[in-house]
Design a protein around this motif. Structure first.
Motif, PDB file in Angstrom:
ATOM      1  N   ASN A   1      32.513  59.642  36.226  1.00 24.53           N
ATOM      2  CA  ASN A   1      33.299  59.157  37.363  1.00 24.53           C
ATOM      3  C   ASN A   1      32.483  58.851  38.610  1.00 24.53           C
ATOM      4  OD1 ASN A   1      36.402  59.382  36.705  1.00 24.53           O
ATOM      5  ND2 ASN A   1      35.406  61.119  35.732  1.00 24.53           N
ATOM      6  N   THR A   2      31.167  58.877  38.503  1.00 29.28           N
ATOM      7  CA  THR A   2      30.306  58.414  39.588  1.00 29.28           C
ATOM      8  C   THR A   2      28.946  58.072  38.993  1.00 29.28           C
ATOM      9  OG1 THR A   2      29.523  58.867  41.839  1.00 29.28           O
ATOM     10  CG2 THR A   2      29.407  60.682  40.266  1.00 29.28           C
ATOM     11  N   SER A   3      28.065  57.519  39.790  1.00 27.93           N
ATOM     12  CA  SER A   3      26.769  57.091  39.261  1.00 27.93           C
ATOM     13  C   SER A   3      25.870  58.292  38.979  1.00 27.93           C
ATOM     14  CB  SER A   3      26.059  56.169  40.257  1.00 27.93           C
ATOM     15  OG  SER A   3      25.650  56.900  41.398  1.00 27.93           O
ATOM     16  N   ALA A   4      24.894  58.087  38.102  1.00 28.20           N
ATOM     17  CA  ALA A   4      23.959  59.160  37.746  1.00 28.20           C
ATOM     18  C   ALA A   4      23.201  59.654  38.976  1.00 28.20           C
ATOM     19  CB  ALA A   4      22.976  58.657  36.686  1.00 28.20           C
ATOM     20  N   GLY A   5      22.811  58.720  39.841  1.00 31.56           N
ATOM     21  CA  GLY A   5      22.094  59.096  41.052  1.00 31.56           C
ATOM     22  C   GLY A   5      22.930  60.006  41.943  1.00 31.56           C
ATOM     23  N   ASN A   6      24.205  59.653  42.115  1.00 36.29           N
ATOM     24  CA  ASN A   6      25.085  60.487  42.928  1.00 36.29           C
ATOM     25  C   ASN A   6      25.204  61.897  42.362  1.00 36.29           C
ATOM     26  OD1 ASN A   6      25.466  58.215  44.419  1.00 36.29           O
ATOM     27  ND2 ASN A   6      27.680  58.078  44.125  1.00 36.29           N
ATOM     28  N   VAL A   7      25.345  61.996  41.032  1.00 36.16           N
ATOM     29  CA  VAL A   7      25.508  63.303  40.389  1.00 36.16           C
ATOM     30  C   VAL A   7      24.308  64.196  40.671  1.00 36.16           C
ATOM     31  CG1 VAL A   7      25.682  64.536  38.187  1.00 36.16           C
ATOM     32  CG2 VAL A   7      27.016  62.459  38.554  1.00 36.16           C
ATOM     33  N   VAL A   8      23.115  63.695  40.392  1.00 39.37           N
ATOM     34  CA  VAL A   8      21.932  64.564  40.522  1.00 39.37           C
ATOM     35  C   VAL A   8      21.572  64.824  41.977  1.00 39.37           C
ATOM     36  CG1 VAL A   8      20.975  64.023  38.262  1.00 39.37           C
ATOM     37  CG2 VAL A   8      20.384  62.575  40.203  1.00 39.37           C
ATOM     38  N   PHE A   9      21.850  63.869  42.872  1.00 41.76           N
ATOM     39  CA  PHE A   9      21.584  64.116  44.281  1.00 41.76           C
ATOM     40  C   PHE A   9      22.485  65.237  44.802  1.00 41.76           C
ATOM     41  CE2 PHE A   9      20.016  59.504  44.910  1.00 41.76           C
ATOM     42  CZ  PHE A   9      18.706  59.901  44.680  1.00 41.76           C
ATOM     43  N   ILE A  10      23.755  65.231  44.393  1.00 43.06           N
ATOM     44  CA  ILE A  10      24.679  66.279  44.834  1.00 43.06           C
ATOM     45  C   ILE A  10      24.332  67.611  44.177  1.00 43.06           C
ATOM     46  CG2 ILE A  10      27.090  67.045  44.769  1.00 43.06           C
ATOM     47  CD1 ILE A  10      27.899  64.115  45.105  1.00 43.06           C
ATOM     48  N   LEU A  11      23.922  67.574  42.917  1.00 39.97           N
ATOM     49  CA  LEU A  11      23.515  68.815  42.246  1.00 39.97           C
ATOM     50  C   LEU A  11      22.316  69.456  42.947  1.00 39.97           C
ATOM     51  CD1 LEU A  11      23.820  68.033  38.420  1.00 39.97           C
ATOM     52  CD2 LEU A  11      25.283  69.475  39.818  1.00 39.97           C
ATOM     53  N   ALA A  12      21.569  68.652  43.685  1.00 31.88           N
ATOM     54  CA  ALA A  12      20.414  69.187  44.413  1.00 31.88           C
ATOM     55  C   ALA A  12      20.835  70.113  45.545  1.00 31.88           C
ATOM     56  CB  ALA A  12      19.560  68.051  44.970  1.00 31.88           C
ATOM     57  N   PHE A  13      22.133  70.127  45.883  1.00 29.82           N
ATOM     58  CA  PHE A  13      22.618  71.072  46.890  1.00 29.82           C
ATOM     59  C   PHE A  13      22.710  72.492  46.313  1.00 29.82           C
ATOM     60  CE2 PHE A  13      25.945  72.829  49.802  1.00 29.82           C
ATOM     61  CZ  PHE A  13      25.235  72.676  50.972  1.00 29.82           C
ATOM     62  N   ASN A  14      22.530  72.605  45.014  1.00 30.31           N
ATOM     63  CA  ASN A  14      22.569  73.874  44.296  1.00 30.31           C
ATOM     64  C   ASN A  14      21.756  74.998  44.968  1.00 30.31           C
ATOM     65  OD1 ASN A  14      22.460  75.906  42.373  1.00 30.31           O
ATOM     66  ND2 ASN A  14      22.051  74.548  40.665  1.00 30.31           N
ATOM     67  N   PRO A  15      20.483  74.746  45.367  1.00 30.57           N
ATOM     68  CA  PRO A  15      19.707  75.823  45.994  1.00 30.57           C
ATOM     69  C   PRO A  15      20.333  76.361  47.278  1.00 30.57           C
ATOM     70  CG  PRO A  15      18.270  74.026  45.350  1.00 30.57           C
ATOM     71  CD  PRO A  15      19.664  73.536  45.182  1.00 30.57           C
ATOM     72  N   MET A  16      20.992  75.493  48.037  1.00 26.15           N
ATOM     73  CA  MET A  16      21.603  75.952  49.267  1.00 26.15           C
ATOM     74  C   MET A  16      22.827  76.819  48.972  1.00 26.15           C
ATOM     75  SD  MET A  16      19.526  74.807  51.461  1.00 26.15           S
ATOM     76  CE  MET A  16      18.227  74.923  50.232  1.00 26.15           C
TER      77      MET A  16
END
Length: 308
Positions: free
Chosen positions: A101-116
């Motif tokens: 439901n969204t682009s691959a780039g959007n998915v992994v960029f948002i997943l990068a918020f994981n450490p925070m």
């Protein structure tokens, strides 16, 4: 009581092993989204095949481990392991939904918020207070994630962006709980794929398997995901939860590159700007934290040496 230099060296060695494990896990995981896309499969097919094979591979690896070491690791580490596995199940379902439901780039960029998320949860649940660089990085990465979600509203795929954000939170929560328990939960993330696969069974039974190249999906579920998730699930035994979460930065950097190379799928300008903010902040944060950790270990070794 002084700490022997050998103990400090051993601690540094374990830390290095943990970094190597989660770094390799993040690298392998970067092939997940490209393989899902290459398979050209329907949502329920991905959920079933990917999930079932991941779970089956984890059980097989566990059986081999138990055969070699009869007193080895349990498949599910008690009640805490069951809770963590359940959280990973929710994360697996929300992740696949976000990919569709969204682009691959959007998915992994948002997943990068994981450490925070991990830093905040570790503070609240484990008592590991975030460092000053981490506290400064949280609002910066949050701003980047909001830009990506804003791009999702522009293109109509905001639900996928929110699902990716939920996935980041759930993974961070699972990693933090595993860290708090101090228990080896190496199979929890892979076993978490079972419940989404089970839910997908009636839908696949009704509509059938829909995949143009199911071999890519089988490779992903049987090999790529189990290896990546087991490496990442072992991480909290050696390093703090926020450091484990930062392994997902490897996927954040590489997955869009693979997708861009194979499918020529470029993120929107707003999403790209948000991704640059997130990745840039996390790279600077990682370098600062690594420098602090090295200085701290050197001081510990120096103090221990003076007391021998």
């Amino acid at each position: 009581m002084s700490v022997p230099p050998q103990a400090s060296v051993s601690s540094s060695s374990s830390y290095a092993q943990g970094l190597a494990l989660v770094g390799f896990g993040g690298f392998v995981l970067s092939f997940d989204i490209p393989l899902i896309r290459l398979s050209e499969s329907a949502f329920w097919t991905v959920l079933l095949v990917r999930g079932a094979l991941t779970c089956l591979a984890a059980v097989l690896i566990w059986r081999i481990d138990r055969a070699l070491f009869p007193r080895g690791q349990k498949l599910i580490a008690g009640r805490a392991g069951l809770v963590v596995t359940g959280i990973y199940s929710l994360a697996a379902a929300s992740f696949v939904f976000s990919v569709f439901n969204t682009s691959a780039g959007n998915v992994v960029f948002i997943l990068a918020f994981n450490p925070m998320f991990s830093a905040i949860l570790s503070w609240r649940l484990v008592g590991e207070r975030p460092s000053t660089p981490t506290l400064l990085a949280i609002p910066a990465t949050l701003f980047g994630v909001l830009l990506i979600i804003g791009a999702g509203f522009e293109t109509g795929n905001w639900m996928g962006a929110l699902a990716a954000l939920a996935t980041a939170f759930l993974i961070a929560l699972a990693i933090t709980l595993a860290r708090r328990s101090r228990t080896d939960m190496r199979y929890a993330a892979a076993l978490g794929a079972f419940l989404p696969a089970l839910i997908a069974v009636p839908f696949v039974a009704a509509e059938g398997i829909h995949s143009e190249a199911i071999g890519w999906l089988a490779l992903n579920g049987a090999v790529i995901i189990p290896i990546a998730l087991i490496c990442l699930a072992l991480g909290p035994m050696f390093v703090p939860a926020p450091i484990v979460s930062m392994a997902y930065l490897v996927e954040t950097v590489l997955a869009p590159v693979w997708v861009w190379m194979v499918f020529a799928e470029r993120p929107t300008d707003l999403a790209l700007a948000g991704g640059i903010v997130v990745v840039g902040t996390l790279v600077v944060h990682s370098l600062v934290e690594l420098g602090r950790a090295r200085r701290s270990r050197r001081r510990s070794i120096a103090v221990a040496s003076r007391h021998v």
